[in-house]
Design an enzyme around this catalytic site. Structure first.
Site, PDB file in Angstrom:
ATOM      1  N   VAL A 173       2.678   5.834  -3.467  1.00  0.00           N
ATOM      2  CA  VAL A 173       1.481   6.676  -3.323  1.00  0.00           C
ATOM      3  C   VAL A 173       0.355   5.705  -2.976  1.00  0.00           C
ATOM      4  CG1 VAL A 173      -0.148   8.188  -4.503  1.00  0.00           C
ATOM      5  CG2 VAL A 173       2.304   8.438  -4.916  1.00  0.00           C
ATOM      6  N   PRO A 174      -0.074   5.689  -1.708  1.00  0.00           N
ATOM      7  CA  PRO A 174      -0.855   4.569  -1.149  1.00  0.00           C
ATOM      8  C   PRO A 174      -2.331   4.486  -1.537  1.00  0.00           C
ATOM      9  CG  PRO A 174      -0.599   6.252   0.504  1.00  0.00           C
ATOM     10  CD  PRO A 174       0.200   6.719  -0.692  1.00  0.00           C
ATOM     11  N   CYS A 175      -2.604   4.192  -2.807  1.00  0.00           N
ATOM     12  CA  CYS A 175      -3.994   3.996  -3.219  1.00  0.00           C
ATOM     13  C   CYS A 175      -4.597   2.752  -2.583  1.00  0.00           C
ATOM     14  CB  CYS A 175      -4.088   3.927  -4.744  1.00  0.00           C
ATOM     15  SG  CYS A 175      -3.053   2.667  -5.511  1.00  0.00           S
ATOM     16  N   HIS A 176      -3.740   1.862  -2.057  1.00  0.00           N
ATOM     17  CA  HIS A 176      -4.262   0.655  -1.398  1.00  0.00           C
ATOM     18  C   HIS A 176      -5.006   0.980  -0.108  1.00  0.00           C
ATOM     19  CE1 HIS A 176      -0.194   1.295   0.311  1.00  0.00           C
ATOM     20  NE2 HIS A 176      -0.718   0.813   1.422  1.00  0.00           N
TER      21      HIS A 176
END
Length: 206
Positions: A173-176
């Protein structure tokens, strides 16, 4: 179920006189039997990646946790045992497909993940934000403010930052992909070096 890893094998080897290989095989068989008997509520394994070792954990509903080594794997397993079930076991087979997809991601050949996710470790606005994050396309970024607007709460910029910081499924889950409004990296659970590496990887492979 014990969540003891390699150190437990070494201790058992010293007591029984068996080989590490034999005991590892025994543990794998026991884990497989536990899985078949429905006695494993949380299965986990670790994998090596360009951002260091990652712990993967899954329930029968899907991937529930991805953790960086800096978070402390024992601490993470303790939280899983407390919040989900004490029946936590090193059972890598359940996570083979997730591990394969993460390896493809770091090789630059996979841009989206196709694994079931278990979001039970999040709730409320944090969960709302985390469910939105996969909409940010590979190789692209949004600001915390833009994500707040997507979530229908334009003023909740700080809350978006908190949701990203507490994301239990980083990388997948790409919070970056969420940055400060001025373009700064902001924070990241895996550290800024890891966030930079992920962003550079996606930029080069996009």
């Amino acid at each position: 179920m014990s969540s003891t890893d390699g150190s437990g094998i070494s201790a058992l080897t010293a007591v029984t006189g068996g080989t590490v290989e034999h005991l590892a095989e025994l543990r794998a068989r026991l884990a497989a039997r536990a899985e078949q008997a429905g006695m494993v509520d949380v299965a986990y394994r670790t994998i090596d990646t360009p951002v260091g070792a990652l712990l993967l954990a899954a329930t029968d509903q899907g991937l529930v946790r991805v953790a960086y080594a800096r978070e402390g794997f024992d601490d993470v397993l303790g939280v899983l045992a407390a919040r989900i079930s004490p029946r936590v076991l090193h059972a890598p087979a359940r996570l083979d497909e997730t591990a394969r997809q993460i390896e493809q991601y770091f090789a630059g050949t996979r841009h989206t993940f196709d694994v079931r996710l278990d979001h039970r470790l999040s709730s409320g606005f944090r969960e709302t934000v985390q469910l939105l994050l996969p909409r940010i396309e590979y190789g692209h970024t949004l600001s915390y403010k833009q994500v707040a607007e997507m979530a229908g709460s334009p003023k909740a910029v700080r809350a978006v930052g908190t949701a990203c910081a507490t994301n239990p499924l980083p990388v997948v889950v790409p919070c970056h992909r969420v940055l400060r409004t001025d373009g700064g990296l902001g924070g990241y659970v895996g550290g800024l070096a890891a966030k930079t590496l992920l962003l550079d990887l996606e930029k080069e492979a996009a």
